[in-house]
Scaffold this motif. Structure first.
Motif, PDB file in Angstrom:
ATOM      1  N   PHE A  59       0.904  -1.213   0.193  1.00  0.00           N
ATOM      2  CA  PHE A  59       0.189   0.108  -0.108  1.00  0.00           C
ATOM      3  C   PHE A  59       0.981   1.154   0.168  1.00  0.00           C
ATOM      4  N   VAL A  62       2.394   1.924  -3.360  1.00  0.00           N
ATOM      5  CA  VAL A  62       1.628   2.627  -4.189  1.00  0.00           C
ATOM      6  C   VAL A  62       1.406   4.076  -4.030  1.00  0.00           C
ATOM      7  N   ARG A  65       4.372   5.817  -5.170  1.00  0.00           N
ATOM      8  CA  ARG A  65       4.395   5.788  -6.702  1.00  0.00           C
ATOM      9  C   ARG A  65       3.479   7.119  -7.111  1.00  0.00           C
ATOM     10  N   GLU A  96      -3.192   3.210 -14.154  1.00  0.00           N
ATOM     11  CA  GLU A  96      -2.732   2.487 -12.768  1.00  0.00           C
ATOM     12  C   GLU A  96      -3.567   2.876 -11.748  1.00  0.00           C
ATOM     13  N   LEU A  97      -4.240   4.265 -11.672  1.00  0.00           N
ATOM     14  CA  LEU A  97      -4.956   4.655 -10.613  1.00  0.00           C
ATOM     15  C   LEU A  97      -6.355   3.787 -10.664  1.00  0.00           C
ATOM     16  N   LYS A  99      -6.833   0.828 -11.730  1.00  0.00           N
ATOM     17  CA  LYS A  99      -6.884  -0.402 -11.640  1.00  0.00           C
ATOM     18  C   LYS A  99      -6.659  -0.552 -10.229  1.00  0.00           C
ATOM     19  N   GLN A 100      -6.024   0.441  -9.361  1.00  0.00           N
ATOM     20  CA  GLN A 100      -5.951   0.148  -8.221  1.00  0.00           C
ATOM     21  C   GLN A 100      -7.149   0.455  -7.216  1.00  0.00           C
ATOM     22  N   GLU A 103      -9.170  -2.431  -7.649  1.00  0.00           N
ATOM     23  CA  GLU A 103      -8.796  -3.913  -6.728  1.00  0.00           C
ATOM     24  C   GLU A 103      -9.046  -3.432  -5.372  1.00  0.00           C
ATOM     25  N   TRP A 104      -8.823  -2.167  -4.734  1.00  0.00           N
ATOM     26  CA  TRP A 104      -9.182  -1.980  -3.417  1.00  0.00           C
ATOM     27  C   TRP A 104     -10.757  -1.899  -3.128  1.00  0.00           C
ATOM     28  N   PHE A 162      -9.088   7.960  -6.264  1.00  0.00           N
ATOM     29  CA  PHE A 162      -7.831   7.111  -5.734  1.00  0.00           C
ATOM     30  C   PHE A 162      -7.899   7.505  -4.310  1.00  0.00           C
ATOM     31  N   ALA A 166      -8.547   4.954  -1.337  1.00  0.00           N
ATOM     32  CA  ALA A 166      -7.264   4.579  -0.280  1.00  0.00           C
ATOM     33  C   ALA A 166      -7.568   4.552   1.042  1.00  0.00           C
ATOM     34  N   TYR A 169     -10.024   2.094   2.245  1.00  0.00           N
ATOM     35  CA  TYR A 169      -9.135   0.985   2.333  1.00  0.00           C
ATOM     36  C   TYR A 169      -8.173   0.786   3.502  1.00  0.00           C
TER      37      TYR A 169
END
Length: 185
Positions: A59, A62, A65, A96-97, A99-100, A103-104, A162, A166, A169
């Protein structure tokens, strides 16, 4: 390299390629607000690093990043109209954002109402970062006609989403509580 240059003592600063502008120029406000968001993400990461939950290191990776990509956003905003951006934002950064987020979000309870920014300190800092990113986005919108590449607007919009996910999560993983909005107070 010295930290101080004295070149900004009269209220002006340089954009990329050396163009001098007032420090309250909308461009400076926009990339300065991205820097503020980046710092808030760093604060969140420092709080989260002290917590104990599985997957925390991934986490944090990410988040780091995202902090790096925010420098690309700043470069886009600090490059004057008509000049080549050196650190280009890419469509893949937005991917990327997304996808994340997906996922979360799979691990989170669906929202049934608004929640108040709250929970553990790291998650609360992510909520704060989200609001700072929204401000950066509003400032960037004012530059829309001057931006060489409008990916900045898409990235900032997605980044606020995001950071919201986040924060949720991080709260879930660390045992933080989400407070629902009580509309009948």
């Amino acid at each position: 390299m010295r930290i101080y240059t004295r070149s900004g003592d009269k209220g002006k600063t340089s954009l990329i390629y050396g163009k001098r502008v007032p420090k309250n120029d909308i461009r400076v406000e926009a990339y300065g607000t991205c820097d503020e968001a980046n710092s808030m993400i760093g604060l969140a990461a420092s709080h989260l690093a002290e917590e104990n939950w599985s997957g925390k290191d991934a986490f944090l990776g990410v988040l780091h990043r995202v902090q790096t990509i925010l420098f690309h956003v700043g470069a886009e905003l600090a490059t004057p109209e008509g000049k080549e951006v050196t650190w280009k934002l890419k469509e893949s950064h937005i991917d990327e954002l997304e996808k994340q987020i997906d996922e979360w979000d799979e691990h989170l309870e669906p929202l049934k109402n608004f929640i108040l920014p709250s929970g553990k300190p790291g998650a609360a800092a992510l909520h704060t970062a989200r609001t700072v990113v929204r401000r950066a986005e509003r400032l960037a919108v004012a530059l829309e006609d001057e931006l060489e590449r409008p990916l900045v607007l898409s990235y900032l919009n997605r980044l606020s989403d995001f950071l919201f996910v986040a924060a949720r999560y991080a709260n879930q993983q660390s045992g933080g509580e989400e407070l629902p909005l009580q509309a009948d107070v």
